[in-house]
Design a protein around this motif. Sequence first.
Motif, mmCIF file in Angstrom:
data_model
loop_
_atom_site.group_PDB
_atom_site.id
_atom_site.type_symbol
_atom_site.label_atom_id
_atom_site.label_comp_id
_atom_site.label_asym_id
_atom_site.label_seq_id
_atom_site.Cartn_x
_atom_site.Cartn_y
_atom_site.Cartn_z
ATOM 1 N N PHE A 36 0.864 -1.170 0.000
ATOM 2 C CA PHE A 36 0.000 0.000 0.000
ATOM 3 C C PHE A 36 0.901 1.220 0.000
ATOM 4 O O PHE A 36 1.666 1.441 0.929
ATOM 5 C CB PHE A 36 -0.914 -0.004 1.222
ATOM 6 C CG PHE A 36 -1.788 1.200 1.290
ATOM 7 C CD1 PHE A 36 -2.739 1.450 0.313
ATOM 8 C CD2 PHE A 36 -1.667 2.099 2.331
ATOM 9 C CE1 PHE A 36 -3.550 2.561 0.368
ATOM 10 C CE2 PHE A 36 -2.474 3.214 2.399
ATOM 11 C CZ PHE A 36 -3.417 3.438 1.422
ATOM 12 N N GLY A 38 0.037 4.170 0.202
ATOM 13 C CA GLY A 38 -0.530 5.283 0.949
ATOM 14 C C GLY A 38 -1.604 5.981 0.148
ATOM 15 O O GLY A 38 -2.023 5.534 -0.913
ATOM 16 N N GLU A 39 -2.059 7.052 0.699
ATOM 17 C CA GLU A 39 -3.110 7.819 0.060
ATOM 18 C C GLU A 39 -2.577 8.540 -1.168
ATOM 19 O O GLU A 39 -1.395 8.830 -1.256
ATOM 20 C CB GLU A 39 -3.661 8.834 1.053
ATOM 21 C CG GLU A 39 -4.229 8.202 2.295
ATOM 22 C CD GLU A 39 -4.559 9.232 3.351
ATOM 23 O OE1 GLU A 39 -4.162 10.404 3.213
ATOM 24 O OE2 GLU A 39 -5.202 8.855 4.321
ATOM 25 N N ARG A 40 -3.467 8.810 -2.075
ATOM 26 C CA ARG A 40 -3.085 9.577 -3.259
ATOM 27 C C ARG A 40 -4.247 10.474 -3.652
ATOM 28 O O ARG A 40 -5.395 10.224 -3.314
ATOM 29 C CB ARG A 40 -2.678 8.650 -4.393
ATOM 30 C CG ARG A 40 -3.813 7.841 -4.971
ATOM 31 C CD ARG A 40 -3.309 6.937 -6.077
ATOM 32 N NE ARG A 40 -4.382 6.576 -6.971
ATOM 33 C CZ ARG A 40 -4.450 5.440 -7.609
ATOM 34 N NH1 ARG A 40 -3.500 4.551 -7.474
ATOM 35 N NH2 ARG A 40 -5.439 5.195 -8.421
ATOM 36 N N CYS A 71 -9.189 -4.544 -5.175
ATOM 37 C CA CYS A 71 -8.677 -3.340 -4.509
ATOM 38 C C CYS A 71 -8.765 -3.478 -2.990
ATOM 39 O O CYS A 71 -9.858 -3.652 -2.450
ATOM 40 C CB CYS A 71 -9.479 -2.124 -4.963
ATOM 41 S SG CYS A 71 -8.964 -0.585 -4.184
ATOM 42 N N CYS A 73 -8.625 -1.227 -0.882
ATOM 43 C CA CYS A 73 -9.317 -0.069 -0.310
ATOM 44 C C CYS A 73 -10.806 -0.343 -0.085
ATOM 45 O O CYS A 73 -11.472 0.397 0.645
ATOM 46 C CB CYS A 73 -9.157 1.145 -1.218
ATOM 47 S SG CYS A 73 -7.435 1.641 -1.459
ATOM 48 N N ALA A 151 -7.518 7.810 4.669
ATOM 49 C CA ALA A 151 -7.293 6.370 4.527
ATOM 50 C C ALA A 151 -8.468 5.552 5.025
ATOM 51 O O ALA A 151 -8.693 4.435 4.580
ATOM 52 C CB ALA A 151 -6.025 5.960 5.269
ATOM 53 N N CYS A 183 -7.647 6.489 -0.034
ATOM 54 C CA CYS A 183 -7.168 5.177 -0.474
ATOM 55 C C CYS A 183 -7.893 4.845 -1.781
ATOM 56 O O CYS A 183 -9.118 4.722 -1.800
ATOM 57 C CB CYS A 183 -7.479 4.133 0.602
ATOM 58 S SG CYS A 183 -6.961 2.462 0.155
ATOM 59 N N CYS A 185 -7.611 2.718 -5.843
ATOM 60 C CA CYS A 185 -6.977 1.804 -6.791
ATOM 61 C C CYS A 185 -7.339 2.280 -8.190
ATOM 62 O O CYS A 185 -8.421 2.844 -8.388
ATOM 63 C CB CYS A 185 -7.483 0.379 -6.596
ATOM 64 S SG CYS A 185 -6.989 -0.349 -5.023
#
Length: 189
Positions: A36, A38-40, A71, A73, A151, A183, A185
């Motif tokens: 993972f 991380g956040e994007r 995913c 997430c 997240a 979070c 994909c």
Amino acid sequence: MSARRKYLIAALIALLWGGAMLAAFWWFEARYLRTFDGERAELFSGDALRLPAELQGPGPVRFVHFWDPGCPCNVGNQQHLEELLKRFAGQPVEFYEVRKAGSKGRLPAPLASLKPLSELPGAEQLPASPAVGIWDQNGELVYIGPYSEGAVCSSDNSFVEPILDAVLAGRKVRATHSLAVACFCDWQQ
């Protein structure tokens, strides 16, 4: 057999067992665990998104859940989605789901009431999942984007409940372009 030979055999067995456990761990990690990053940040735009012809026009509020079975997430998102189903049960809201093209999988049993849509025009242009689209009683897109920012997805930090409440109360909402850090994909192939 001498004591030295017994210790040597025991050490060899322990070494082989340890190597087998390490190999099994690496195999498991490679097969089931995903990294993972991380956040994007993702920019969602609803310009090309349309309901299928049979759902267009006046009717109940239409809520569409976009998801990818592969995913990671989705895990945190599914509990939130289950809470949404319970909260808006009995209200004029219909819940649908669109699975990423080419993916295989199904939602858990508590989410089985989501009606599957095989195709949603413009969905292929979404940047990421999980995401949600909300259409008002007139069939106009009022929101496209993530469930929440960050997240963890829950009703505490959700964008969705206030939008659904506003639409059901008859207030005008227009949030068809959103930038969020969460979070995600990739959705596009």
